[in-house]
Write a protein that holds these residues in place. Structure first.
Motif, PDB file in Angstrom:
ATOM      1  N   LYS A 136      -9.267   7.874   5.755  1.00 33.20           N
ATOM      2  CA  LYS A 136      -8.841   6.508   5.451  1.00 33.20           C
ATOM      3  C   LYS A 136      -9.714   5.887   4.362  1.00 33.20           C
ATOM      4  N   GLU A 139      -8.564   7.285   1.106  1.00 31.99           N
ATOM      5  CA  GLU A 139      -7.297   6.670   0.714  1.00 31.99           C
ATOM      6  C   GLU A 139      -7.512   5.257   0.172  1.00 31.99           C
ATOM      7  N   GLU A 143      -6.233   3.862  -3.361  1.00 36.69           N
ATOM      8  CA  GLU A 143      -5.235   2.799  -3.313  1.00 36.69           C
ATOM      9  C   GLU A 143      -5.684   1.569  -4.094  1.00 36.69           C
ATOM     10  N   TRP A 155       2.276   3.136  -5.021  1.00 38.71           N
ATOM     11  CA  TRP A 155       1.438   3.741  -3.982  1.00 38.71           C
ATOM     12  C   TRP A 155       2.274   4.022  -2.725  1.00 38.71           C
ATOM     13  N   GLN A 159       3.151   7.696  -0.986  1.00 41.11           N
ATOM     14  CA  GLN A 159       2.864   8.085   0.392  1.00 41.11           C
ATOM     15  C   GLN A 159       4.023   8.858   1.007  1.00 41.11           C
ATOM     16  N   ASN A 166      -0.706  15.409   2.264  1.00 42.83           N
ATOM     17  CA  ASN A 166      -1.647  14.781   3.196  1.00 42.83           C
ATOM     18  C   ASN A 166      -1.896  15.649   4.425  1.00 42.83           C
TER      19      ASN A 166
END
Length: 233
Positions: A136, A139, A143, A155, A159, A166
């Motif tokens: 996280k 990410e 981001e 973005w 995803q 991922n």
């Protein structure tokens, strides 16, 4: 209808996360009944979530047998990485032209948090495989560039495209031989290039940073061969 829709979103996200993090592993059979009990919600949102995940390729139906978690398609991983490399380079270069001093400081703060987490939690991570927080944090770092460049919808679209990528990335950070250090050092280099005003080098660094797939793919596949669908290679 609104309540069903909201519960469906919850069911979808929880089941998707279980697959992304390999809590539900490739070729594992899943059932609506088991998932309904796990989530503690009704049949309808779970059924609709399963349908959506089938459409996205995370689940597959085997006639007369049931529904199973799909393997990771390596070709999809490669293509997602290709798209992300090229789009993220453009996004980061646009962010470079717009970035403010306080935003550079925020990037530095994000790297500092990553470093602190590595120092304080690395032993626990190695023992328990608790690497969700680091994923996280990684990410959030990437981001932030999309936010600076006003490309939040890009973005979100990425995803959806990056599901297979991922899944691969989660497996990568499970391996003790592939430490976090390289990822954090490259994040530091990215921030340094921004502070030094080196836009061309920044774009090249982003491409190299996201090229980690090619450097580590054989190690990850050898560690988890049963997780991958290598057809079409």
């Amino acid at each position: 209808m609104a309540r069903i829709f909201n519960y469906q979103n919850v069911a979808y996200q929880v089941i998707k996360d279980l697959i992304l993090k390999s809590d539900l592993v490739p070729d594992q059979k899943v059932s609506k009944k088991d998932l309904t009990q796990l989530l503690g919600i009704g049949d309808t949102p779970v059924r609709e979530a399963i349908i959506q995940l089938r459409e996205e390729g995370l689940l597959r139906v085997v006639p007369q047998s049931g529904t199973f978690v799909s393997k990771i398609n390596l070709q999809e991983v490669k293509e997602a990485r290709f798209v992300r490399q090229n789009i993220e380079r453009l996004v980061v270069e646009e962010a470079f032209d717009k970035i403010k001093a306080n935003e550079i400081q925020e990037l530095e703060n994000k790297v500092t948090i990553q470093q602190a987490y590595k120092v304080t939690m690395q032993h626990d991570y190695m023992d328990t495989g608790n690497h969700d927080i680091f994923f996280k944090l990684d990410e959030e770092f990437h981001e932030f560039f999309y936010q600076i460049a006003n490309k939040r919808h890009v973005w979100e679209w990425m995803q959806m495209l990056n599901i297979s990528l991922n899944r691969y990335r989660y497996l990568r950070i499970e391996l003790k031989d592939l430490s976090w250090d390289g990822i954090i050092e490259e994040h530091e280099n990215i921030v340094t290039l921004i502070k030094e005003g080196k836009k061309k080098e920044l774009g090249e660094q982003i491409v190299a940073h996201l090229d980690m797939f090619d450097k580590d793919v054989d190690i990850v596949i050898n560690a988890f061969p049963e997780y991958f669908d290598l057809e079409g290679e």
